[in-house]
Scaffold this active site. Structure first.
Site, short mmCIF file in Angstrom:
data_model
loop_
_atom_site.label_atom_id
_atom_site.label_comp_id
_atom_site.label_asym_id
_atom_site.label_seq_id
_atom_site.Cartn_x
_atom_site.Cartn_y
_atom_site.Cartn_z
N ARG A 57 69.44 17.14 31.66
CA ARG A 57 70.41 18.21 31.84
C ARG A 57 69.77 19.52 32.33
O ARG A 57 70.25 20.13 33.28
CB ARG A 57 71.13 18.51 30.51
CG ARG A 57 72.24 17.57 30.18
CD ARG A 57 72.31 17.33 28.70
NE ARG A 57 71.17 16.54 28.30
CZ ARG A 57 71.15 15.20 28.35
NH1 ARG A 57 72.22 14.55 28.69
NH2 ARG A 57 70.05 14.52 28.05
N THR A 58 68.73 19.95 31.66
CA THR A 58 68.22 21.29 31.94
C THR A 58 67.66 21.36 33.37
O THR A 58 67.98 22.27 34.13
CB THR A 58 67.14 21.67 30.91
OG1 THR A 58 67.63 21.40 29.61
CG2 THR A 58 66.77 23.14 31.02
N LYS A 88 44.05 17.52 35.13
CA LYS A 88 42.61 17.72 35.40
C LYS A 88 42.04 18.84 34.52
O LYS A 88 40.89 19.22 34.67
CB LYS A 88 42.40 18.10 36.87
CG LYS A 88 42.97 17.11 37.86
CD LYS A 88 42.88 17.66 39.29
CE LYS A 88 43.86 16.99 40.20
NZ LYS A 88 44.13 17.76 41.43
N ARG A 142 59.49 24.06 31.39
CA ARG A 142 59.57 23.34 30.11
C ARG A 142 58.18 22.86 29.75
O ARG A 142 57.50 22.24 30.57
CB ARG A 142 60.53 22.15 30.17
CG ARG A 142 60.48 21.30 28.90
CD ARG A 142 61.57 20.29 28.80
NE ARG A 142 62.85 20.92 28.52
CZ ARG A 142 63.97 20.25 28.26
NH1 ARG A 142 63.96 18.93 28.24
NH2 ARG A 142 65.10 20.88 28.03
N HIS A 158 64.89 27.33 23.16
CA HIS A 158 65.55 26.82 24.36
C HIS A 158 66.71 27.79 24.65
O HIS A 158 67.88 27.47 24.43
CB HIS A 158 66.05 25.40 24.10
CG HIS A 158 66.44 24.61 25.31
ND1 HIS A 158 66.58 25.17 26.57
CD2 HIS A 158 66.72 23.29 25.45
CE1 HIS A 158 66.94 24.22 27.42
NE2 HIS A 158 67.03 23.07 26.77
N1 CP Z 1 69.88 19.59 26.10
C1 CP Z 1 68.75 19.41 26.83
O1 CP Z 1 67.83 20.22 26.83
O2 CP Z 1 68.75 18.25 27.55
P1 CP Z 1 67.56 17.75 28.46
O3 CP Z 1 66.37 17.50 27.58
O4 CP Z 1 68.08 16.49 29.12
O5 CP Z 1 67.24 18.82 29.46
#
Ligand code: CP
Length: 310
Positions: free
Chosen positions: A52-53, A82, A103, A131
């Site tokens: 999703r993100t 590396k 991320r 998040h």
């Molecule tokens: N909700 C969420 O962060 O989903 P993903 O890990 O698929 O990005």
């Protein structure tokens, strides 16, 4: 942090700017066709898996007229494999693009990146830290249903120790008055002390329990037990996996005006028969991520943004 427009944690936003952001997101949801990212390139740099993100950010950039470069498994396919530090990676990529959606598996990685980055860093999840863009889309989903972000009872269920979406959403909703939190988890997955101490300090009402409550709740927010955070301790994982499952029978016991949310992905904690329950909003919640991220990106590149304090 330098003076770039970084998005690192939920606490950085004011309640007023959050509501303004939602009005902007609603415009995009209603079909606004502005292209404020023309000539901009955004990197999505993901060291942990995502559906999703990453894809909603990439869709948001493209819909706003920008371009995307991406690495979806940076732990293996970038020069991190590396031994390159996150700081060096960010310095380099910051020379190629206009913003970086990051991320990472370590708490605080986005903050570290922001300290050296020549372009805005957007935290798309840092280990069990935060998040914040998920919290904003969660809050947008709540706001659209209830018309407010105050005077709500929110029940969080599941892996509260490792759920960064829960952590960010608690910080965000704590900015609005008279919210009450119910934390439902097994003892080994209790909400961490930093959040509990924050709530005590700010005199925000909360309870901890191991039992799901069915009365007096507006929002039921359930999360996956995060197997990947248990390392080799599968014995501990199996003591809690499957402890909380919302099926349609349980869903119908929640107030009819309440909603059932989940940041997704789900494993077994909401059965598929709940998907058609009027309380289920989790797929709409995921879709809302697109509109909220479009609004966020517009703000990151706006000539006069309201989201970032100067
Ligand atoms: N909700 C969420 O962060 O989903 P993903 O890990 O698929 O990005």
């Amino acid at each position: 942090m330098n003076n770039q427009r970084h998005i690192i944690e939920s606490q950085q936003f004011s309640p007023e700017s959050i509501i303004r952001l939602f009005k902007l997101a609603l415009k995009y949801e209603q079909g606004e066709k502005l292209k404020p990212l023309e000539e901009k390139i955004v990197a999505t740099l993901f060291y942990e898996p995502s559906t999703r993100t990453r894809l909603s950010f990439e869709s948001a950039v493209l819909r706003l007229g920008g371009k995307v470069i991406s690495t979806e498994n940076a732990k293996e396919f970038s020069s991190a494999s590396k031994g390159e530090t996150i700081e060096d990676t960010i310095r380099v990529i910051g020379g190629y693009v206009d913003a970086i959606v990051l991320r990472h598996y370590e708490v605080g990685a986005a903050k570290r990146a922001s300290l050296v980055s020549p372009v805005p860093i957007i935290n798309a999840g840092d280990g069990v830290g935060q998040h914040p863009t998920q919290a904003l889309l969660d809050a947008y989903t709540i706001y659209k249903r209830f018309g407010r972000l105050d005077n709500l009872t929110i029940q969080f269920i599941g892996d509260l120790a490792n759920g960064r979406t829960v952590r960010s959403l608690v910080y965000l909703l704590s900015k609005f008055p008279n919210n009450r939190f119910i934390f439902v988890s097994p003892k080994i997955l209790r909400m961490r002390d930093d959040i509990l101490e924050y709530l005590v300090k700010h005199r925000i009402d909360f309870v901890e329990t191991e039992e799901i409550q069915t009365a007096g709740v507006n929002v039921n927010y359930i999360t996956r037990i995060q197997k990947e955070r248990f390392g080799d301790n599968m014995e501990a994982f199996h003591t809690v996996f499957g402890k909380y499952v919302i099926d349609n029978e349980l869903a119908d016991k929640f107030p009819v005006t309440s909603i059932i949310m989940h940041p997704l992905p789900r494993v077994n904690e909401i059965t598929v028969d709940v998907d058609n329950n009027q309380r289920a909003v989790y797929f709409q919640q995921a879709k809302n991520g697109l509109y909220v991220r479009m609004a966020l990106l517009e703000q990151v590149f706006a000539s006069k943004p309201f989201l970032f304090s100067t």
